[in-house]
Design a protein around this motif. Structure first.
Motif, PDB file in Angstrom:
ATOM      1  N   PRO A 131      72.858 127.599  68.602  1.00  0.00           N
ATOM      2  CA  PRO A 131      71.559 128.265  68.671  1.00  0.00           C
ATOM      3  C   PRO A 131      70.704 127.899  67.460  1.00  0.00           C
ATOM      4  CG  PRO A 131      73.370 129.862  68.554  1.00  0.00           C
ATOM      5  CD  PRO A 131      73.962 128.504  68.493  1.00  0.00           C
ATOM      6  N   ARG A 132      69.417 127.812  67.664  1.00  0.00           N
ATOM      7  CA  ARG A 132      68.483 127.506  66.580  1.00  0.00           C
ATOM      8  C   ARG A 132      67.498 128.647  66.435  1.00  0.00           C
ATOM      9  NH1 ARG A 132      67.130 121.105  67.480  1.00  0.00           N
ATOM     10  NH2 ARG A 132      69.275 120.434  67.496  1.00  0.00           N
ATOM     11  N   ALA A 133      67.037 128.831  65.223  1.00  0.00           N
ATOM     12  CA  ALA A 133      66.013 129.846  64.978  1.00  0.00           C
ATOM     13  C   ALA A 133      64.704 129.373  65.596  1.00  0.00           C
ATOM     14  CB  ALA A 133      65.847 130.062  63.478  1.00  0.00           C
ATOM     15  N   LEU A 134      64.043 130.259  66.317  1.00  0.00           N
ATOM     16  CA  LEU A 134      62.761 129.918  66.925  1.00  0.00           C
ATOM     17  C   LEU A 134      61.672 129.885  65.860  1.00  0.00           C
ATOM     18  CD1 LEU A 134      62.800 132.053  70.191  1.00  0.00           C
ATOM     19  CD2 LEU A 134      63.278 129.630  69.923  1.00  0.00           C
ATOM     20  N   ASN A 135      60.751 128.981  66.024  1.00  0.00           N
ATOM     21  CA  ASN A 135      59.593 128.897  65.146  1.00  0.00           C
ATOM     22  C   ASN A 135      58.363 129.151  66.018  1.00  0.00           C
ATOM     23  OD1 ASN A 135      57.769 128.423  63.147  1.00  0.00           O
ATOM     24  ND2 ASN A 135      58.269 126.281  62.866  1.00  0.00           N
ATOM     25  N   GLU A 136      58.201 130.409  66.409  1.00  0.00           N
ATOM     26  CA  GLU A 136      57.118 130.764  67.323  1.00  0.00           C
ATOM     27  C   GLU A 136      55.823 131.026  66.565  1.00  0.00           C
ATOM     28  OE1 GLU A 136      58.003 133.324  70.789  1.00  0.00           O
ATOM     29  OE2 GLU A 136      59.840 133.741  69.689  1.00  0.00           O
ATOM     30  N   PRO A 137      54.705 130.651  67.141  1.00  0.00           N
ATOM     31  CA  PRO A 137      53.439 130.959  66.487  1.00  0.00           C
ATOM     32  C   PRO A 137      53.135 132.451  66.582  1.00  0.00           C
ATOM     33  CG  PRO A 137      53.045 129.954  68.619  1.00  0.00           C
ATOM     34  CD  PRO A 137      54.525 129.902  68.385  1.00  0.00           C
ATOM     35  N   ALA A 138      52.499 132.972  65.548  1.00  0.00           N
ATOM     36  CA  ALA A 138      52.008 134.353  65.564  1.00  0.00           C
ATOM     37  C   ALA A 138      50.544 134.296  65.948  1.00  0.00           C
ATOM     38  CB  ALA A 138      52.180 134.985  64.178  1.00  0.00           C
ATOM     39  N   LEU A 139      50.186 134.968  67.019  1.00  0.00           N
ATOM     40  CA  LEU A 139      48.811 134.967  67.496  1.00  0.00           C
ATOM     41  C   LEU A 139      48.099 136.213  66.975  1.00  0.00           C
ATOM     42  CD1 LEU A 139      49.473 133.872  71.173  1.00  0.00           C
ATOM     43  CD2 LEU A 139      48.908 132.435  69.204  1.00  0.00           C
ATOM     44  N   VAL A 140      46.917 136.007  66.418  1.00  0.00           N
ATOM     45  CA  VAL A 140      46.136 137.083  65.842  1.00  0.00           C
ATOM     46  C   VAL A 140      44.892 137.308  66.695  1.00  0.00           C
ATOM     47  CG1 VAL A 140      44.879 137.821  63.772  1.00  0.00           C
ATOM     48  CG2 VAL A 140      46.983 136.475  63.537  1.00  0.00           C
ATOM     49  N   GLY A 141      44.524 138.546  66.895  1.00  0.00           N
ATOM     50  CA  GLY A 141      43.303 138.862  67.633  1.00  0.00           C
ATOM     51  C   GLY A 141      43.453 138.813  69.137  1.00  0.00           C
ATOM     52  N   VAL A 142      44.676 138.935  69.652  1.00  0.00           N
ATOM     53  CA  VAL A 142      44.884 138.856  71.093  1.00  0.00           C
ATOM     54  C   VAL A 142      45.572 140.105  71.646  1.00  0.00           C
ATOM     55  CG1 VAL A 142      44.904 136.353  71.171  1.00  0.00           C
ATOM     56  CG2 VAL A 142      47.038 137.570  70.788  1.00  0.00           C
ATOM     57  N   LYS A 143      45.621 141.172  70.852  1.00  0.00           N
ATOM     58  CA  LYS A 143      46.276 142.401  71.298  1.00  0.00           C
ATOM     59  C   LYS A 143      45.645 142.880  72.604  1.00  0.00           C
ATOM     60  CE  LYS A 143      47.686 146.965  69.837  1.00  0.00           C
ATOM     61  NZ  LYS A 143      47.706 147.941  68.780  1.00  0.00           N
ATOM     62  N   GLY A 144      46.476 143.186  73.581  1.00  0.00           N
ATOM     63  CA  GLY A 144      45.998 143.670  74.860  1.00  0.00           C
ATOM     64  C   GLY A 144      45.590 142.585  75.840  1.00  0.00           C
ATOM     65  N   ASN A 145      45.755 141.328  75.464  1.00  0.00           N
ATOM     66  CA  ASN A 145      45.405 140.224  76.361  1.00  0.00           C
ATOM     67  C   ASN A 145      46.430 140.158  77.478  1.00  0.00           C
ATOM     68  OD1 ASN A 145      45.331 137.554  77.538  1.00  0.00           O
ATOM     69  ND2 ASN A 145      44.004 136.954  75.857  1.00  0.00           N
ATOM     70  N   ALA A 146      45.994 140.346  78.710  1.00  0.00           N
ATOM     71  CA  ALA A 146      46.901 140.386  79.859  1.00  0.00           C
ATOM     72  C   ALA A 146      47.576 139.042  80.104  1.00  0.00           C
ATOM     73  CB  ALA A 146      46.134 140.826  81.100  1.00  0.00           C
ATOM     74  N   GLY A 147      47.047 137.962  79.564  1.00  0.00           N
ATOM     75  CA  GLY A 147      47.631 136.644  79.769  1.00  0.00           C
ATOM     76  C   GLY A 147      48.788 136.326  78.855  1.00  0.00           C
ATOM     77  N   LEU A 148      49.094 137.228  77.932  1.00  0.00           N
ATOM     78  CA  LEU A 148      50.181 136.999  76.985  1.00  0.00           C
ATOM     79  C   LEU A 148      51.280 138.022  77.186  1.00  0.00           C
ATOM     80  CD1 LEU A 148      48.017 136.415  73.807  1.00  0.00           C
ATOM     81  CD2 LEU A 148      49.129 134.678  75.206  1.00  0.00           C
ATOM     82  N   ALA A 149      52.510 137.535  77.258  1.00  0.00           N
ATOM     83  CA  ALA A 149      53.661 138.436  77.384  1.00  0.00           C
ATOM     84  C   ALA A 149      53.921 139.091  76.030  1.00  0.00           C
ATOM     85  CB  ALA A 149      54.885 137.668  77.862  1.00  0.00           C
ATOM     86  N   SER A 150      54.347 140.310  76.040  1.00  0.00           N
ATOM     87  CA  SER A 150      54.631 140.977  74.763  1.00  0.00           C
ATOM     88  C   SER A 150      56.085 140.862  74.419  1.00  0.00           C
ATOM     89  CB  SER A 150      54.230 142.442  74.833  1.00  0.00           C
ATOM     90  OG  SER A 150      54.843 143.067  75.945  1.00  0.00           O
TER      91      SER A 150
END
Length: 78
Positions: free
Chosen positions: A59-78
């Protein structure tokens, strides 16, 4: 933010907490090429071959981007 005009959606990028430097080269990966005339096998074929050749995958540690200013955006999974 995702709703901003093209060219204005990214205001800051960081890697491991440090700002991305405009004059530095970075290696990135994705599912499709962004370069015109790219050559080579499609990424899914490359990954399939690599997976088939491995005996064990650690297993490898994920390097996921942190998205700012998208709280409540229905197109993004939480």
């Amino acid at each position: 933010t995702p709703l901003a005009a093209t060219g204005n959606r990214i205001s800051e990028m960081r890697l491991k907490g440090r700002p991305i430097e405009a004059d530095k080269t970075y290696r990135v990966g994705g599912w499709a090429s962004i370069n015109e005339g790219a050559q080579g096998a499609p990424i899914w074929d490359v990954v399939e071959t690599w997976l088939r050749d491995q005996k064990t995958i650690k297993p490898r540690a994920l390097n996921e981007p942190a998205l700012v200013g998208v709280k409540g955006n229905a197109g993004l999974a939480s």
